[in-house]
Design a protein around this motif. Structure first.
Motif, short mmCIF file in Angstrom:
data_model
loop_
_atom_site.label_atom_id
_atom_site.label_comp_id
_atom_site.label_asym_id
_atom_site.label_seq_id
_atom_site.Cartn_x
_atom_site.Cartn_y
_atom_site.Cartn_z
N VAL A 6 0.84 -1.20 0.00
CA VAL A 6 0.00 0.00 0.00
C VAL A 6 0.88 1.25 0.00
O VAL A 6 0.61 2.23 -0.71
CB VAL A 6 -0.95 0.00 1.22
CG1 VAL A 6 -1.74 1.30 1.28
CG2 VAL A 6 -1.88 -1.21 1.16
N GLU A 7 1.93 1.21 0.78
CA GLU A 7 2.84 2.35 0.90
C GLU A 7 3.49 2.70 -0.43
O GLU A 7 3.69 3.87 -0.76
CB GLU A 7 3.91 2.04 1.95
CG GLU A 7 4.89 3.17 2.19
CD GLU A 7 5.96 2.78 3.20
OE1 GLU A 7 6.90 3.58 3.39
OE2 GLU A 7 5.85 1.68 3.79
N HIS A 8 3.83 1.69 -1.21
CA HIS A 8 4.56 1.91 -2.46
C HIS A 8 3.69 1.75 -3.71
O HIS A 8 4.22 1.74 -4.83
CB HIS A 8 5.73 0.93 -2.55
CG HIS A 8 6.73 1.08 -1.45
ND1 HIS A 8 7.43 2.25 -1.22
CD2 HIS A 8 7.14 0.20 -0.48
CE1 HIS A 8 8.24 2.09 -0.18
NE2 HIS A 8 8.07 0.87 0.29
N ARG A 9 2.38 1.68 -3.54
CA ARG A 9 1.51 1.39 -4.68
C ARG A 9 1.65 2.43 -5.80
O ARG A 9 1.70 2.08 -6.99
CB ARG A 9 0.05 1.30 -4.24
CG ARG A 9 -0.84 0.69 -5.32
CD ARG A 9 -2.31 0.71 -4.96
NE ARG A 9 -3.08 -0.07 -5.89
CZ ARG A 9 -3.34 0.28 -7.15
NH1 ARG A 9 -2.85 1.41 -7.64
NH2 ARG A 9 -4.06 -0.51 -7.93
N ASN A 10 1.69 3.71 -5.46
CA ASN A 10 1.81 4.75 -6.49
C ASN A 10 3.10 4.59 -7.28
O ASN A 10 3.12 4.75 -8.50
CB ASN A 10 1.74 6.14 -5.86
CG ASN A 10 0.35 6.49 -5.38
OD1 ASN A 10 -0.64 5.89 -5.82
ND2 ASN A 10 0.25 7.47 -4.50
N LEU A 11 4.18 4.27 -6.57
CA LEU A 11 5.46 4.04 -7.24
C LEU A 11 5.35 2.85 -8.19
O LEU A 11 5.80 2.92 -9.34
CB LEU A 11 6.55 3.77 -6.20
CG LEU A 11 7.87 3.19 -6.74
CD1 LEU A 11 8.58 4.20 -7.61
CD2 LEU A 11 8.76 2.73 -5.59
N LEU A 12 4.74 1.78 -7.72
CA LEU A 12 4.62 0.57 -8.54
C LEU A 12 3.79 0.83 -9.79
O LEU A 12 4.13 0.36 -10.88
CB LEU A 12 4.01 -0.57 -7.71
CG LEU A 12 4.78 -0.94 -6.43
CD1 LEU A 12 4.03 -2.02 -5.67
CD2 LEU A 12 6.20 -1.38 -6.76
N PHE A 13 2.71 1.58 -9.64
CA PHE A 13 1.89 1.92 -10.80
C PHE A 13 2.69 2.75 -11.81
O PHE A 13 2.64 2.51 -13.02
CB PHE A 13 0.63 2.70 -10.38
CG PHE A 13 -0.16 3.22 -11.55
CD1 PHE A 13 -1.06 2.41 -12.22
CD2 PHE A 13 0.02 4.53 -11.99
CE1 PHE A 13 -1.76 2.88 -13.32
CE2 PHE A 13 -0.70 5.01 -13.09
CZ PHE A 13 -1.59 4.18 -13.75
N THR A 14 3.46 3.72 -11.30
CA THR A 14 4.23 4.58 -12.19
C THR A 14 5.29 3.80 -12.94
O THR A 14 5.52 4.02 -14.14
CB THR A 14 4.88 5.74 -11.40
OG1 THR A 14 3.87 6.43 -10.66
CG2 THR A 14 5.55 6.73 -12.34
#
Length: 289
Positions: A6-14
């Motif tokens: 959850v913490e890194h989800r935005n990074l993973l999507f990008t």
């Protein structure tokens, strides 16, 4: 304790979006990566961020290879799926350039491994040893790939204007000229060697090949006004840069426009018309209204 996923989800999507140029495919990759994350003994993972980036990279590489044939058979020009972004993204010049439609289009000219290495190294500053684990190559090989990819991209990427105000002003002049059917004003805001690329995917009407030169681009853009087709234009931020949305009520079609502005004039226009690529844009626009 927060879940690292959850913490890194935005990074993973990008990461996935940078590699695939498709928000829909990026979301699928993130979902697949979450399923894999749920199956591991997370207590044994020393660096969750590096582990998750590695999983997303491998899943993206697999998908990118499977997508290559589909893109070869694509009708007309293929452009990335546009994302509606907030003004704060545009304030981060480096981020805005890296996620821009122009940059993603250049990344399409790289092979899958080169693209993964470039994105991880140049965009996210990932250490070479971590990239090597993610792509299944040695650190020495990754360094060579990174060097080649960087040179390849540098030779093809447009020189972006760093002043957001300058870009926004050019887009505003462009929209006013198109809306008013003012050919002279349109020619003044277009660079002489402007290139327009449109993506209809064989579903929406769009030029099958790039249009080169201010005169030809202006003539093409003036068609709707000449044949009295009503449309509305709204400035929006697309992939971190000033863009626009054009809606034609009579057929319900939408066009998302992304621009490259150099020296106060528009040098590149990317027109996304494939409705399958605009669903996310429609949903996000509706949520912000």
């Amino acid at each position: 304790m927060a879940d690292p996923f959850v913490e890194h989800r935005n990074l993973l999507f990008t990461v996935a979006y940078e590699m695939l140029g498709s928000a829909a495919d990026a979301e699928d990759v993130v979902q697949e990566s979450w399923l894999r994350w749920a199956e591991v003994d997370q207590a044994e993972v020393r660096d969750p961020r590096a582990y998750l980036v590695r999983v997303v990279t491998r899943q993206s590489l697999n998908r990118l290879r499977s997508l290559s044939r589909r893109r070869e058979e694509y009708v007309g020009e293929w452009l990335p799926e546009p994302l509606l972004t907030s003004p704060d993204v545009a304030e981060d010049v480096e981020l805005a350039e890296n996620v821009s439609i122009a940059m993603l289009t250049v990344l399409e000219t790289l092979g899958p491994a080169e693209r993964a290495v470039f994105v991880l190294r140049e965009v996210f500053d990932t250490p070479y040893d971590e990239i090597a684990e993610a792509v299944g190559k040695s650190p020495a090989a990754v360094r060579q790939i990174a060097h080649r990819a960087k040179e390849h991209v540098a030779a093809r990427r447009p020189r972006m204007a760093v002043e957001q105000a300058e870009q926004a002003a050019a887009v505003e002049r462009f929209l006013a000229a198109v809306q008013g059917g003012d050919m002279q004003a349109l020619l003044e805001v277009l660079a002489p060697d402007v290139v327009m690329v449109a993506d209809g995917g064989g579903i929406a009407n769009a030029a099958r090949r790039p249009i080169h030169g201010a005169d030809k681009v202006a003539m093409f853009l003036g068609t709707a006004k000449r044949i009295d087709i009503e449309f509305t234009s709204v400035p929006i931020s697309i992939n971190g840069l000033p863009g626009a949305r054009l809606d034609i009520p009579f057929d319900g079609s939408t066009t998302a426009l992304s621009f490259v502005v150099e020296d106060g004039r528009i040098s590149r226009i990317y027109a996304m018309r494939n409705p399958n690529k605009l669903q996310r844009l429609d949903e996000e626009t509706a949520l912000r209204r």
